[in-house]
Scaffold this active site. Structure first.
Site, short mmCIF file in Angstrom:
data_model
loop_
_atom_site.label_atom_id
_atom_site.label_comp_id
_atom_site.label_asym_id
_atom_site.label_seq_id
_atom_site.Cartn_x
_atom_site.Cartn_y
_atom_site.Cartn_z
N CYS A 81 0.82 -1.21 0.00
CA CYS A 81 0.00 0.00 0.00
C CYS A 81 0.85 1.26 0.00
CB CYS A 81 -0.90 0.03 1.24
SG CYS A 81 -1.83 -1.48 1.56
N SER B 107 -12.74 -5.99 8.72
CA SER B 107 -12.07 -5.38 7.58
C SER B 107 -13.10 -4.89 6.58
CB SER B 107 -11.17 -6.42 6.91
OG SER B 107 -10.80 -6.01 5.62
N GLU C 105 -9.36 -6.38 13.64
CA GLU C 105 -10.32 -6.76 12.61
C GLU C 105 -10.43 -8.28 12.52
OE1 GLU C 105 -9.71 -2.95 9.59
OE2 GLU C 105 -8.87 -4.91 9.05
#
EC number: 4.2.1.9
Length: 560
Positions: free
Chosen positions: A51, A473, A447
């Protein structure tokens, strides 16, 4: 540049400031430079996650934009963690706290270095709200730039992403796919740089920030590895200078109406439940009165239009190709769903920006028309009841089951619950409850993508309800309810739930209840005691300071 606008030449003026100026000369300032605004580039670049691995190059582009406009740019960094890599491990407890570390560190640098404005660049899930919380607190002109979405992977003609791998684990456990096939999915799912491709948390929050007016048009849908992304980030550097010239500050943009625009876009796209948590926290930081009731009000009004993963079939790159978020916002504005008079970081209003945007491409089937939505209302439903007095969040996109009643199967750790699922101990009709996973209790509100995806992979996504005081998530889909508040650690009723108690989830009546009396709940609490809070390091600090999820899990809730 307006003469009454504070810039660094004012801060460091006078003979007593010669030592300060000497230090700044060492990083490149000259006499002429002291007449320029000092503009930071807050980068979340890191090699720990796809990312963010490309963000340093984007920071350099932002630096070019600042120079072109006439400012003096200075890159500084903050941390990131990779949610997808930490998922299903103890490392996931650090994910939500990283939002606060990011916000605190950016605020610290901007304040300590007397920066006049900045560009914040983020990729992975907590980067975006972390940067936005900092922008809300620092009160200098700022623009957020999203690092962009990863391209989809392909295998045997099938489009893949990270959630394909998590669901593949469930299929593998069921004997539906081989070791070789699972390995093939793993190797093909993430082909390069960028954030997870579906309408998961990163893309949801990037879209929300653009809708709020804090990113340049198109920023949220321009892919990570594209010419448009480089142009986007360079333009952001110029945009900050423009905001300084016009005296436009975050508080002028991030109004209640701007947050309503953000929620509207999230609902229409079928975004992540995490948007509820993060938008509440950002609003708190900018002193906007935003509550779960606002999400509830807009959920009833805004239809779900987008066929995007995890419940649909398309990814952000596909939406980009048919017009991206500006085209979606233009459609929403034309149909009366957005506040067009909200100011944005372009210096123009939402309506003025969208007048220049393209319409959605003809023949596209990603965004449905208003007369044929996936749902007539939004997919993020606020639930309440004796199991969640302060509220909970359910994502019902793609879920056919509107009411589920079944026996509770109660676990205090994700590891124990996952083991039960993998051993086929969880049956159709069960209500799988994971508690002690809230902001304080975990600590860190992890999550539950891993276990929720395994349930989907095993064919139980519509037949087993999954409840938690933790989070899910953005890649999660199925019959799931998170953010149950108060959390178990804070004495929420989920703390005294017992194996076999009958629990009901109803998305139409917005009910989350357990079939026991108030008297029985009180009796059980007579012998209940909260476990001790975590006592060490980052997680200890977080556990002792974090608020309830129903107000955004903020760590500075002590203003009153």
């Amino acid at each position: 540049m307006s003469k009454d606008l504070r810039i660094k030449s004012h801060v460091f003026d006078g003979s007593q400031r010669a030592p300060n100026r000497a230090m700044l000369r060492a990083v490149g300032l000259t006499d002429d430079g002291f007449k320029q605004p000092m503009i930071g580039i807050a980068s979340t670049w890191s090699e720990v996650t796809p990312c963010n691995i490309h963000l340093h190059g984007l920071a350099e582009k932002a630096k070019t934009g600042v120079k072109t406009a006439g400012g003096f740019p200075m890159i500084f960094n903050t941390i990131t963690v990779a949610d997808g890599i930490s998922m299903g491990t103890e490392g996931m407890r650090y994910s939500l706290p990283s939002r606060e570390v990011i916000a605190d560190s950016i605020e610290t640098v901007v304040g300590a270095e007397n920066l006049d404005g900045y560009v914040a660049i983020g990729g992975c899930d907590k980067n975006i709200p972390g940067c936005m919380i900092a922008i809300a607190r620092t009160e200098v002109p700022a623009v957020f730039v999203y690092g962009g979405s990863i391209a989809p992977g392909y295998r045997n003609g099938q489009k893949l992403d990270i959630v394909s791998v998590f669901e593949g684990v469930g299929k593998h456990n069921n004997g539906e796919i081989s070791d070789k096939e699972l390995h093939g999915i793993e190797c093909a799912a993430c082909p390069g740089a960028g954030s997870c491709g579906g309408m998961y948390t990163a893309n949801t929050m990037a879209s929300a920030v653009e809708a709020m007016g804090m990113s340049l048009p198109g920023s949220s849908s321009n892919p990570a590895e594209s010419k448009e992304k480089h142009e986007d980030v360079e333009a952001a550097g110029e945009a900050v200078y423009n905001l300084l010239e016009k005296g436009i500050y975050p508080k002028d943009i991030m109004t209640k109406e701007a947050f309503e625009n953000a929620i509207t876009v999230v609902m229409a796209l079928g975004g992540s439940t995490n948007a509820v948590l993060h938008l509440l926290a950002i609003a708190y930081s900018i002193d906007v009165d935003l509550t779960l009731d606002d999400f509830d009000r807009l959920q009833k009004k805004v239809p779900h239009l987008a066929d995007l993963k995890p419940s649909g079939k398309y990814v952000m790159e596909d939406l980009y190709k048919v017009g991206g978020i500006p085209a979606v916002m233009k459609l929403l504005l034309e149909n009366g769903y957005l506040h067009g008079d909200c100011l944005t970081v372009t210096g123009k209003t939402v309506a003025e920006n969208l007048a220049e945007a393209d319409d959605l491409a003809e023949g596209q089937d990603i965004i449905r028309p208003f007369d044929n939505p996936y749902r007539a209302d939004g997919p993020l439903v606020i639930l309440k009841g004796n199991l969640a007095p302060n509220g909970a969040v359910a994502k019902v996109s793609g879920v056919k089951v509107k009411r589920h009643t079944g026996p509770a199967r109660v676990f205090d750790t994700e590891k124990e619950a996952t083991k039960a699922v993998m051993n086929n101990e969880i049956k159709k009709g069960d209500v799988l409850v994971l508690r002690q996973l809230g902001p304080k209790g975990a600590p860190g509100m992890p999550e539950m993508l891993s276990i929720s995806a395994i349930l989907v992979g095993k064919g139980l996504g519509q037949d087993v309800a999954l409840l938690t005081d933790g989070r899910f998530s953005g890649g999660t889909h199925g019959l799931v309810v998170g953010h149950i508040a108060p959390e178990a650690q804070d004495g929420g009723p989920i703390a005294i739930l017992k194996e076999g108690d009958i629990v009901t989830i109803d998305s139409d009546t917005q009910e989350l209840t357990v079939d026991i009396s108030d008297e029985e709940i009180a009796r059980r609490f007579e012998t209940w005691q909260a476990p001790p809070l975590h006592q060490k390091g980052v997680l200890g600090k977080y556990a002792h300071n974090v608020s309830c999820a129903s107000i955004g899990a903020v760590t500075d809730n002590f203003r009153d």
